[in-house]
Design an enzyme around this catalytic site. Structure first.
Site, short mmCIF file in Angstrom:
data_model
loop_
_atom_site.label_atom_id
_atom_site.label_comp_id
_atom_site.label_asym_id
_atom_site.label_seq_id
_atom_site.Cartn_x
_atom_site.Cartn_y
_atom_site.Cartn_z
N HIS A 11 -22.12 102.02 81.28
CA HIS A 11 -23.24 101.80 81.89
C HIS A 11 -23.53 100.78 82.36
CE1 HIS A 11 -24.87 105.57 79.71
NE2 HIS A 11 -23.25 105.74 79.88
N ARG B 263 -20.23 108.38 92.43
CA ARG B 263 -19.44 108.66 91.70
C ARG B 263 -21.13 109.40 90.76
NH1 ARG B 263 -17.98 102.90 91.50
NH2 ARG B 263 -16.46 102.47 91.72
N ARG C 249 -17.60 112.33 94.44
CA ARG C 249 -16.94 112.99 93.28
C ARG C 249 -17.14 114.21 92.13
NH1 ARG C 249 -14.14 108.37 89.56
NH2 ARG C 249 -15.94 107.87 89.47
N GLU D 13 -4.27 110.40 90.86
CA GLU D 13 -4.59 108.72 89.68
C GLU D 13 -3.59 109.06 88.64
OE1 GLU D 13 -9.26 109.31 88.46
OE2 GLU D 13 -9.03 111.37 89.59
N ASN E 264 -7.37 102.79 89.79
CA ASN E 264 -7.08 101.99 88.61
C ASN E 264 -6.35 103.08 87.73
OD1 ASN E 264 -9.00 100.39 90.35
ND2 ASN E 264 -10.96 101.04 89.43
N ASP E 265 -6.91 104.14 87.82
CA ASP E 265 -6.25 105.28 86.58
C ASP E 265 -5.26 105.49 86.54
OD1 ASP E 265 -7.67 105.93 84.32
OD2 ASP E 265 -9.08 107.58 85.99
N ARG F 75 -6.74 99.84 80.86
CA ARG F 75 -7.08 99.13 82.23
C ARG F 75 -7.86 98.64 81.27
NH1 ARG F 75 -11.22 101.76 85.39
NH2 ARG F 75 -10.84 103.87 84.66
#
Length: 765
Positions: free
Chosen positions: A364, A471, A507, A606, A629-630, A640
């Site tokens: 967060h 997000r 998303r 991903e 990233n994924d 990661r």
């Protein structure tokens, strides 16, 4: 030997001074193996020599005064070969050398094992015996295990300086050094460390001097009285339900709180200048370590009682401590696990950076930090954070590095970077309204990733052309329950209105992995390969349908929504999700009695499976978007968010680039748009490759958008294609990076690259 090993490891955990650790190892290992000598040699990295630093059985007068080179003697052989050497007659071995004075010339049996931490040899652990003896496999395994434990202690001491190289009784000084975590939010800052701690955590209390010893003593006495009263009341309440022997536990607690017991030691520390919370923490932790190292099971269990008492006293100290925490200008907020509420306590104009021992780039607080443009480093596991109160900190949010007590040279180098970044930001103002296109007019969309309304103004001010990733889990993360359909609709409407008529890609809920909801816990042994993303929402259609309905309602009259499905790994999953989405759309038309436009629907690529089915997926949706990233994480099998393998997580790896090219080709083969929304999209160094691969949209943090736009506008599409052709023929990422850096330097865009500093000597201040 297993019991001996357990006791030794437990004893080491309670020792602070490095020399005491080494001496303890020498004594305990000699006894456990049943031999005559145990010694420890430590490597001096500057001279590459191994110094005789501890022994039980040889001449201690030569500790720290005698050494061997990395190619000298049996110790040097163990270090050079990085494996154990077990000899029945060491003196007869051609590599044996005589070290005058320490008295090992009469010892024949020899077993030496290297002390290795993350591929670096830190020292050698040796046991010896006068008679000819080849140590057995169990003894060798025991030494290897002990050396692994010792390696972590030595590495921590060298890295942090928090364990004195002299003795536990010496004045410990935290020397300068560098810690590695993962980037939570890009940027660089220099400031003063302020340590914040959760309630009643004995192991998270920072060292802090008391400004008024008399007042601190009085404060401690008041809190102590409150704890005594609590225990007496608790004892009275349970008197009728507990047996006499169980009731006696409360008497034990009260006796430990007697003025001549634990409180006496706490007062002594306060009188020496420590604040009350720190004094309680230090005294209790010392007693806990003592009890836990005992062999007697009954006494060992008393550690729990002491810990419980300490927490009770600490809780009162923290609850009634009305001393306001002072935040200096350029505050670097440091904690074991920072929270959004801790961040909110700091005046915005004073907050310069965040450092968290735990957490990931998706925590967060990291999400907040990116929204606010605050440099942040997460997951700095070895950080002695309680020692950093009031110390100078340099935070490198680009590379995930934390420097403390830096040398003047390092301070000046980072100061220059900050000044250069400030100038760059001023220069970006002219780019805001210019298109993202190459010098030969090849157009590419430059969009942003968002999650909070705080992102909106910064994104628009930087010239964002749309949102490539909203997000939607952020509103879920910030609540103590699932947000209702209406609450979600209001949040989504606000985002859509702010960017209209620009497209906003939302998303669907992506939780699991390292993103968990407190009210919907997902506990798994391997969360990244578990129940996450679309897998969760397909299993809970009630969550998915409510969210999609809220998005569709929010889009009414604006028609700038795009919906993106995360973690799709098969065509079947996509078809299930589409069926639910179409169902929600039809239901709303019937309920509202109005025609609702069906938004564009896309899939996040991903996982490797999606790469190989990209064309089949593209046939069923309107766009594909790579989550770099994924995808990098799964292709390279590298977590990661794990700082230990951070150097292996490399989106410029040839395999990653080949996967990216395949996805772009397959999307275009079906006439669909393709975008990329991971960190790679916001890396100016990657821009030429992504343009040449055919990506239509790069979506990134607002902070990076002007840098990427500057690089895009510095190159021609033809140059990008030539670069890609060269890069795809290379077999390692280092060569690819060097090629890209060279070209960007030639076109004058090198200032856009994330600063990477070579290691320099860091000294204490």
């Amino acid at each position: 030997m297993l019991e001996s090993l357990r006791r030794i490891v437990q004893e080491l955990n309670g020792i602070r001074g490095l020399q005491q650790v080494l001496d303890t190892i020498a004594t305990r290992v000699r006894d456990a193996v049943g031999t005559e000598v145990c010694s420890v040699y430590l490597r001096d990295q500057k001279t590459d020599r191994y110094f005789f630093m501890a022994t039980e059985g040889l001449n201690r007068d030569f500790i720290g005064k005698i050494s061997v080179g990395s190619h000298e003697g049996l110790v040097g052989q163990v270090a050079r070969r990085e494996e154990p050497i077990n000899l029945q007659d060491a003196i007869a071995d051609p590599h044996f050398i005589y070290l005058p004075g320490i008295g090992e010339e009469e010892y024949k049996g020899f077993l030496g094992v290297p002390i290795i931490h993350q591929r670096t040899v830190l020292g050698v652990l040796v046991v010896q015996q006068k008679t000819q003896r080849r140590f057995d496999e169990d003894e060798e395994a025991f030494l290897v295990t002990i050396s692994a434990q010792l390696a972590g202690v030595i590495a921590h001491a060298q890295l942090t300086g928090s364990i004195s190289l002299l003795s536990e009784d010496e004045d410990e000084k935290l020397v300068g050094g560098k810690f590695v975590g993962v980037s939570g939010s890009a940027g660089v800052s220099i400031g003063t460390g302020v340590v914040v701690t959760p309630t009643a955590d004995l192991y998270a209390v920072p060292d802090r001097s008391s400004s008024n010893i008399e007042l601190e003593l009085k404060f401690f006495t008041q809190c102590l009285a409150a704890v005594r009263k609590d225990i007496e009341e608790l004892s009275s309440k349970l008197a009728s339900r507990l047996a006499r022997e169980e009731q006696a536990l409360f008497d034990v607690y009260l006796s430990m709180l007697d003025d001549h017991a634990l409180p006496l030691e706490v007062r002594e520390r306060i009188e020496q200048g420590q604040w009350a919370q720190g004094a309680v923490s230090q005294v209790i932790r010392a007693h806990v370590d003592t009890f836990e190292s005992m062999n007697d099971p009954y006494l060992k269990e008393r550690a729990t009682d002491v810990k419980d008492l300490g927490r009770r006293v600490l809780a009162y100290l923290q609850l009634t401590d009305d001393e306001e925490l002072i935040y200096p200008d350029q505050t670097i907020l440091i904690g074991e696990e920072l929270t959004a509420s801790m961040l909110a306590e700091v005046p915005p104009e004073k907050l310069a950076g965040l450092v968290s021992v735990r957490g990931s780039a998706n925590s967060h607080v990291a999400i907040f930090a990116r929204s606010l443009g605050i440099p942040t480093v997460m997951g700095v596991q070895d950080l002695p954070f309680t020692k950093l109160e009031g110390r100078e900190i340099i935070l490198d949010g680009y590379n995930g590095h934390v420097h403390y007590n830096p040398s003047e040279e390092l301070h000046n180098r980072f100061k220059a970077i900050i000044e250069e970044e400030s100038q760059l930001i001023k220069g970006f103002e002219v780019l805001k309204d210019l298109p993202g296109e190459t010098t030969d007019k090849h157009r590419i969309g430059l969009w942003v990733n968002t999650g909070l309304m705080a992102d909106v103004m910064r994104s628009l001010d930087r010239g964002a052309e749309g949102v490539g990733l909203f997000r939607s889990e952020v509103p879920f993360l910030l609540r103590e329950r699932f947000p209702s359909e209406e609450e979600q609709r209001a949040i989504y409407r606000e985002q859509l209105e702010a960017f209209a008529p620009r497209k906003v890609t939302m998303r669907t809920l992506d939780v699991g992995g390292d993103k968990s909801l407190s009210y919907f816990p997902i506990v798994e042994e391997n969360p990244f390969l578990g129940w996450r993303g679309i897998r969760v929402t397909l299993d809970h259609p009630e969550i998915f349908l409510v969210q999609v309905r809220a998005m569709l309602k929010a889009n009414q009259g604006l028609n700038n929504l795009r919906i993106m499905l995360p973690m799709i790994s098969s065509v079947m999953e996509l078809e299930e999700a589409l069926e639910l989405l179409y169902r929600a759309h039809d239901e709303l038309i019937e309920e509202l009695g109005v025609e609702l436009e069906l938004p564009e629907i896309g899939v996040m690529i991903e996982v490797p499976a999606a790469v190989y089915q990209a064309r089949e997926l593209a046939k069923r949706v309107n766009f594909l978007s790579v989550g770099s990233n994924d995808l990098t994480q799964y292709l390279l099998a590298v977590d990661r968010n794990n700082s230990r393998v951070a150097s292996i997580f490399d989106p410029f790896h040839p395999a990653v680039l080949q996967a990216l090219q395949k996805v772009a080709d397959d999307a275009h083969a079906e006439g669909q748009q393709v975008s990329i929304c991971g960190e790679l999209a916001g890396n100016p160094l990657a821009s030429p490759l992504l343009i040449a691969m055919g990506y239509d949209v790069l979506s990134m943090s607002a902070t990076n958008l002007p840098k990427v736009k500057s690089v895009v506008r510095s190159l021609s599409y033809k140059q990008c294609q030539a670069l890609l052709k060269q890069a795809m023929q290379m077999d390692n990422s280092r060569e690819i990076r060097e090629l890209l850096e060279q070209v960007l330097t030639e076109v004058g865009a090198h200032r856009m690259l994330n600063p990477v500093l070579d290691d320099v000597q860091i000294t204490a201040v």
